[in-house]
Structures are given as structure tokens and as C-alpha cells.
Design an enzyme around this catalytic site. Structure first.
Site, short mmCIF file in Angstrom:
data_model
loop_
_atom_site.label_atom_id
_atom_site.label_comp_id
_atom_site.label_asym_id
_atom_site.label_seq_id
_atom_site.Cartn_x
_atom_site.Cartn_y
_atom_site.Cartn_z
N HIS A 57 -71.06 6.48 -36.02
CA HIS A 57 -71.81 8.18 -35.40
C HIS A 57 -71.05 9.19 -35.11
CE1 HIS A 57 -69.39 6.57 -31.40
NE2 HIS A 57 -70.33 7.95 -31.20
N HIS A 59 -69.08 11.84 -33.10
CA HIS A 59 -68.16 12.09 -32.34
C HIS A 59 -67.38 11.99 -32.22
CE1 HIS A 59 -71.80 11.04 -28.46
NE2 HIS A 59 -71.58 11.98 -29.34
N HIS A 115 -76.86 6.60 -27.78
CA HIS A 115 -76.05 6.90 -27.63
C HIS A 115 -75.97 8.91 -28.23
CE1 HIS A 115 -71.29 8.25 -26.19
NE2 HIS A 115 -71.29 8.05 -27.73
N ASP A 134 -69.77 3.26 -29.70
CA ASP A 134 -70.07 2.97 -28.52
C ASP A 134 -71.57 3.06 -28.14
OD1 ASP A 134 -67.76 4.97 -28.29
OD2 ASP A 134 -68.41 6.45 -27.82
N HIS A 172 -64.42 1.65 -27.47
CA HIS A 172 -63.53 1.96 -26.22
C HIS A 172 -62.62 1.18 -25.14
CE1 HIS A 172 -64.29 6.42 -26.92
NE2 HIS A 172 -65.42 6.10 -26.89
FE FE Z 1 -66.70 7.56 -28.54
ZN ZN Z 2 -69.53 8.32 -29.10
#
Ligand code: FE
Ligand code: ZN
Length: 256
Positions: A57, A59, A115, A134, A172
Site C-alpha cells: 500500500h 503509505h 487500512h 498493514d 510492523h
Molecule cells: Fe505501516
Molecule cells: Zn500503513
């Protein structure tokens, strides 16, 4: 069957970048490179040449390293067609249901909105490895920035169907905080308690809790268990629709 070598690079405060290497062809991918230098260092240490970047994604902590890596290696950048204007340097635009070829290895692409609206995941069945960015974390899931709870629940249900031994590579290291919340609503879950002991021991040694397995997540991740009697009762929604129970769990976590 080609089995990928997989190395996790911890970067920034809690991100992981995965390096995937197909020994037969030399093809090598970085998944979600939020930064470039640790990736270049790991490639040099292994003697691998970067051929692909796989993006889950848009981000910044997942795409920030793309321009420098692409300039240094001329690799192909793979990501969601829906995010073609938000992923720098995108070369190969994919959608859910597509496949991505990395040397002799093949990934299936899943559309997993929630997300972000364009979030995708990559599943390499022969390597039993899922790269889910995420969307799914160990004992948690991503926040709903661009999608609805129902979209995220549907996305998690899609991932939940994969085989038990699937290694879940999330982006993460949030596991200990996720477990603290999960135990607050599912305190009697024995698998969750085992996961807590394992994760505490790993983190005490500064080792990653990633990858998890899908069997573990199905048994202990409250966000995958919104349709169980245990979680419905814990949230006070015995008749609740699973997507609504999921939404209540997500809200509870947001304010935990
Ligand atoms: Fe992230
Ligand atoms: Zn993210």
C-alpha cells in the site's frame, strides 16, 4: 517447487522490510521498502541483486525507499493499480486475482481493502508465505484509514482461509501491544497466552515475532475471531453480525 529465501530487515521504529530471493534464478524482491539504505546493505551482504519491489500500500513507511532503490538497481516496482498515482515509480499495476512472477516463484495477489482502499497482499503458496502489509498483524490488524469495518472484515476473512502453515509476514512489530489488548477481551484464550509467552521471550532477545502462522492467528487474533461465541459475548453482542462485532473490537482497540 521453488522455495524462496526470506530475510527480514527491521527498519525505523517498528517496520519490517522483507527480502525474498529465488536461489534458482537470482530474482530478488524487497517488500514495502520504506527506506533504501538498509535494503542496499542487506543486498550487498548477501550478494543479491534487487530485481523487484512489491508494494502492499501507498503509505510512506512502505514506499519511501522506492525512488533510491529504483535509481540504484533499475528494479521493477509492483503495486496495486488502484494506487498507481500514489506509489512512486510503479511499473507493474496489479489487481486482486492477478499473479506476480518472481523468478521461478509465483505469488497470488489478494485485494484486501480496509487500512487503505488499494491495499493488496501477496501469497507465495510454494513458500507458504504471505506478505500482508498493514492489513493483518500478529494478534492485530491495521487501522481503518480509508475503508469500512465490513471491507476490512471481508479482507481478513479472505486471508483467514489460507493454509494453517502459512507464514504471516506483516509489516510492523506490534505484537506485544496487540497481545495486551487481545488479553483484555479474550483472557481465557490458551493459545493467546502461549503467544504472549513466546513473544515476550523473543522481544527480550530483540528477535522479531514475525512471521507468525495463520494457524496461530486464527486461534488467537481477536480480529479474526469476531464470529466466535467467545468474542461476541466479550463485546456484549451475542447476536451481533460478525462485521459489527469486528467494528466494535476495532473501536475498542483504537481507544485502548
Ligand atoms: Fe505501516
Ligand atoms: Zn500503513
Amino acid at each position: 517447487m521453488p522455495v524462496l529465501e526470506i530475510e527480514l530487515i527491521p527498519v525505523m521504529s517498528d517496520n519490517y522490510i522483507a527480502l525474498l530471493h529465488d536461489p534458482a534464478t537470482g530474482a530478488t524482491a524487497a517488500v514495502d521498502p520504506g527506506v533504501s539504505e538498509p535494503v542496499m546493505d542487506a543486498l550487498t551482504a548477501r550478494g543479491w541483486g534487487l530485481t523487484h519491489i512489491l508494494v502492499t500500500h501507498h503509505h510512506t513507511d512502505h514506499v519511501g525507499g522506492i525512488p533510491a532503490l529504483k535509481a540504484a538497481t533499475s528494479c521493477w516496482v509492483v503495486g496495486a493499480e488502484a494506487d498507481s498515482r500514489r506509489i512512486p515509480g510503479l511499473d507493474i499495476a496489479v489487481n486482486g486475482g492477478d499473479t506476480v512472477v518472481l523468478g521461478d516463484a509465483v505469488a497470488q495477489v489478494f485485494a484486501v481493502p480496509g487500512h487503505t482502499s488499494g491495499h493488496i497482499a501477496y501469497w507465495f503458496p510454494d513458500s507458504a508465505a504471505l506478505f500482508c502489509g498493514d492489513t493483518l498483524f500478529s494478534i492485530g490488524c491495521g487501522r481503518l484509514f480509508e475503508g469500512t469495518a465490513r471491507q476490512m472484515w471481508d479482507s481478513l476473512c479472505l486471508l483467514r482461509q489460507l493454509p494453517d502453515d502459512t507464514r504471516v509476514y506483516c509489516a510492523h512489530e506490534y505484537t506485544l501491544a496487540n497481545i495486551k489488548f487481545a488479553l483484555s477481551i479474550d483472557p481465557g484464550n490458551q493459545v493467546l497466552r502461549c503467544r504472549r509467552d513466546e513473544a515476550e521471550s523473543l522481544r527480550a532477545r530483540h528477535l522479531p515475532t514475525v512471521p507468525s502462522t495463520l494457524a496461530m492467528e486464527r486461534a488467537a487474533n481477536p480480529f479474526l475471531r469476531a464470529d466466535t461465541a467467545d468474542l461476541r459475548h466479550a463485546l456484549g453482542m451475542p447476536e451481533g453480525d460478525p462485521a459489527q462485532v469486528f467494528a466494535a473490537i476495532r473501536r475498542a482497540k483504537d481507544s485502548f
